[in-house]
Design a protein around this motif. Structure first.
Motif, PDB file in Angstrom:
ATOM      1  N   HIS A  53      17.005 -34.077  32.176  1.00 52.69           N
ATOM      2  CA  HIS A  53      16.057 -35.023  32.781  1.00 52.69           C
ATOM      3  C   HIS A  53      15.793 -36.202  31.846  1.00 52.69           C
ATOM      4  N   ARG A  56      18.826 -38.525  31.842  1.00 53.20           N
ATOM      5  CA  ARG A  56      18.928 -39.345  33.068  1.00 53.20           C
ATOM      6  C   ARG A  56      17.904 -40.471  33.025  1.00 53.20           C
ATOM      7  N   ARG A 145      18.471 -45.828  54.328  1.00 55.35           N
ATOM      8  CA  ARG A 145      18.102 -45.893  52.913  1.00 55.35           C
ATOM      9  C   ARG A 145      18.459 -47.280  52.395  1.00 55.35           C
ATOM     10  N   GLY A 190      16.742 -37.399  51.130  1.00 59.71           N
ATOM     11  CA  GLY A 190      15.405 -37.353  51.716  1.00 59.71           C
ATOM     12  C   GLY A 190      14.363 -37.633  50.649  1.00 59.71           C
ATOM     13  N   GLY A 192      12.725 -37.093  47.964  1.00 52.68           N
ATOM     14  CA  GLY A 192      12.702 -36.197  46.806  1.00 52.68           C
ATOM     15  C   GLY A 192      13.769 -35.134  46.810  1.00 52.68           C
ATOM     16  N   ASN A 194      18.232 -33.998  47.600  1.00 59.03           N
ATOM     17  CA  ASN A 194      19.627 -34.167  48.033  1.00 59.03           C
ATOM     18  C   ASN A 194      19.912 -33.136  49.120  1.00 59.03           C
ATOM     19  N   ILE A 214      19.367 -33.311  39.470  1.00 51.69           N
ATOM     20  CA  ILE A 214      19.655 -32.259  38.494  1.00 51.69           C
ATOM     21  C   ILE A 214      19.798 -30.923  39.246  1.00 51.69           C
ATOM     22  N   THR A 215      19.060 -30.743  40.311  1.00 52.63           N
ATOM     23  CA  THR A 215      19.194 -29.516  41.111  1.00 52.63           C
ATOM     24  C   THR A 215      20.538 -29.531  41.840  1.00 52.63           C
ATOM     25  N   ARG A 216      20.930 -30.712  42.318  1.00 51.95           N
ATOM     26  CA  ARG A 216      22.251 -30.877  42.944  1.00 51.95           C
ATOM     27  C   ARG A 216      23.326 -30.468  41.936  1.00 51.95           C
ATOM     28  N   THR A 249      18.002 -29.899  48.008  1.00 51.97           N
ATOM     29  CA  THR A 249      17.769 -29.507  46.606  1.00 51.97           C
ATOM     30  C   THR A 249      16.841 -30.499  45.914  1.00 51.97           C
ATOM     31  N   SER A 250      15.918 -29.954  45.131  1.00 51.44           N
ATOM     32  CA  SER A 250      14.958 -30.789  44.417  1.00 51.44           C
ATOM     33  C   SER A 250      14.303 -30.017  43.286  1.00 51.44           C
ATOM     34  N   THR A 251      13.925 -30.762  42.248  1.00 47.75           N
ATOM     35  CA  THR A 251      13.092 -30.168  41.199  1.00 47.75           C
ATOM     36  C   THR A 251      11.804 -29.612  41.805  1.00 47.75           C
TER      37      THR A 251
HETATM   38  C1  LIG Z   1      15.487 -39.864  46.151  1.00 45.37           C
HETATM   39  C2  LIG Z   1      15.704 -38.539  45.488  1.00 45.37           C
HETATM   40  N1  LIG Z   1      16.860 -37.866  45.694  1.00 45.37           N
HETATM   41  C3  LIG Z   1      17.084 -36.657  45.125  1.00 45.37           C
HETATM   42  C4  LIG Z   1      16.133 -36.040  44.322  1.00 45.37           C
HETATM   43  C5  LIG Z   1      16.411 -34.688  43.712  1.00 45.37           C
HETATM   44  O1  LIG Z   1      16.636 -34.794  42.337  1.00 45.37           O
HETATM   45  P1  LIG Z   1      16.334 -33.610  41.328  1.00 45.37           P
HETATM   46  O2  LIG Z   1      17.128 -32.431  41.774  1.00 45.37           O
HETATM   47  O3  LIG Z   1      16.758 -34.123  39.997  1.00 45.37           O
HETATM   48  O4  LIG Z   1      14.859 -33.322  41.410  1.00 45.37           O
HETATM   49  C6  LIG Z   1      14.936 -36.730  44.067  1.00 45.37           C
HETATM   50  C7  LIG Z   1      13.915 -36.114  43.216  1.00 45.37           C
HETATM   51  O5  LIG Z   1      12.763 -36.521  43.222  1.00 45.37           O
HETATM   52  C8  LIG Z   1      14.713 -38.000  44.646  1.00 45.37           C
HETATM   53  O6  LIG Z   1      13.580 -38.681  44.439  1.00 45.37           O
END
Ligand SMILES: Cc1ncc(COP(=O)(O)O)c(C=O)c1O
Length: 298
Positions: A53, A56, A145, A190, A192, A194, A214-216, A249-251
């Motif tokens: 994190h 990135r 988007r 979406g 927050g 993927n 990062i979850t992706r 997928t999301s944090t």
């Molecule tokens: C637009 C968008 N896409 C994807 C993600 C997922 O990313 P991550 O898995 O790093 O949380 C986020 C996280 O907030 C986001 O804002």
């Protein structure tokens, strides 16, 4: 004694209770969404993939011509300090760099002093624990988007109006969340998260116009370990509708099943075995010392 029980923030070099954290009204981060940020999480007192994190975040700042007087290690320790001050064992931990504001009378972004903020608050779920098993109803938005030619989506950003409008549309249409599309109607991402579609032993996830979550990344790594193939390319909405399984997928919640799209069931209409396997693997990684960093709360 300051009350850090609802979260702690780092502002102007000081740790303050979250309710007291303030930024300037004139900061372009607020006035122009001129900012980048990242969100990591703490689970059972351990950070998950913290260095990924921070990396990135620093890479995004570089792409936006931003700099702050903090190294990777400084950022790590500031984030740890926020979590320790809050005492939270499950936390949502955000770091933000804003443009700041230009010299009086100027509009030259080069004259801005970039600002760094961080905070730790209780963990946030996009899908609560019940929805993690039941699955979510996703609406394919009519909103597009903001294109990657306008705002680089690999720089985590606050250009969220498309996705927020998509959420209003989704609630109006009886859904629980939304995925916005590109100019050709391919699914992108979406608010927050993927998205992945599963067909047989292949996962497809959008390649363009998305944040490289990062979850992706964790899912892509698990897929290769478990013997699935991952294809990164355009994902037409129809392909997601006819997939065996879809998940996001999301944090903020990990791997979350989508069991309905636009009112129609996906696969069996319940959380599928692949999603379940990945969820189990994802939370198991939270015990893996290669991916975690234990916080000393003493
Ligand atoms: C637009 C968008 N896409 C994807 C993600 C997922 O990313 P991550 O898995 O790093 O949380 C986020 C996280 O907030 C986001 O804002």
């Amino acid at each position: 004694m300051p009350d850090f029980s609802r979260g702690a923030a780092y502002v102007d070099g000081q740790l303050v209770p979250i309710a007291e954290a303030k930024i300037s009204l004139l900061d372009w981060g607020f006035l122009h969404s001129d900012a980048t940020y990242d969100v990591a999480h703490v689970w059972k007192g351990k950070f998950f993939r913290l260095d990924d994190h921070v990396e990135r975040f620093l890479s995004g700042m570089g792409k936006l011509h931003m700099s702050i007087p903090h190294s990777h290690d400084d950022l790590r320790s500031i984030l740890v300090d926020c979590v320790r001050a809050s005492g939270l064992r499950e936390a949502y931990v955000e770091m933000v760099c804003t443009r700041g504001f230009p010299k009086p009378g100027s509009r030259d972004p080069r004259t801005c002093t970039n600002q760094f903020f961080a905070f730790a608050i209780p963990f946030v779920w996009i899908a609560n624990p019940q929805k993690q098993t039941e699955g979510l109803h996703l609406i394919v938005s009519r909103w597009q988007r903001i294109p990657p030619e306008s705002v680089d989506p690999t720089v985590k950003n606050y250009h969220w109006l498309d996705m927020v409008m998509g959420l209003f549309e989704a609630y109006d249409r009886g859904g629980e969340t939304t995925v916005v599309v590109d100019t050709r109607g391919n699914l992108v991402e979406g608010p927050g998260f993927n998205i992945f579609a599963v067909k047989g032993r292949t996962f497809t996830t959008p390649v363009r116009g998305v944040l490289e979550g990062i979850t992706r990344r964790t899912v892509i790594e698990m897929a290769s370990e478990y013997g699935y193939e991952v294809v990164q390319r355009n994902l037409p909405a129809e392909e997601a509708r006819t997939a065996d399984e879809v998940f996001v997928t999301s944090t903020a919640g990990g791997i979350m099943p989508i069991t309905k799209i636009d009112g129609r069931a996906i696969g069996s209409g319940t959380r599928g075995p692949v999603t379940q396997e990945l969820q189990k693997g994802y939370w198991a990684l939270h015990e893996d010392p290669h991916h975690t960093f234990k916080i000393d709360y003493e």
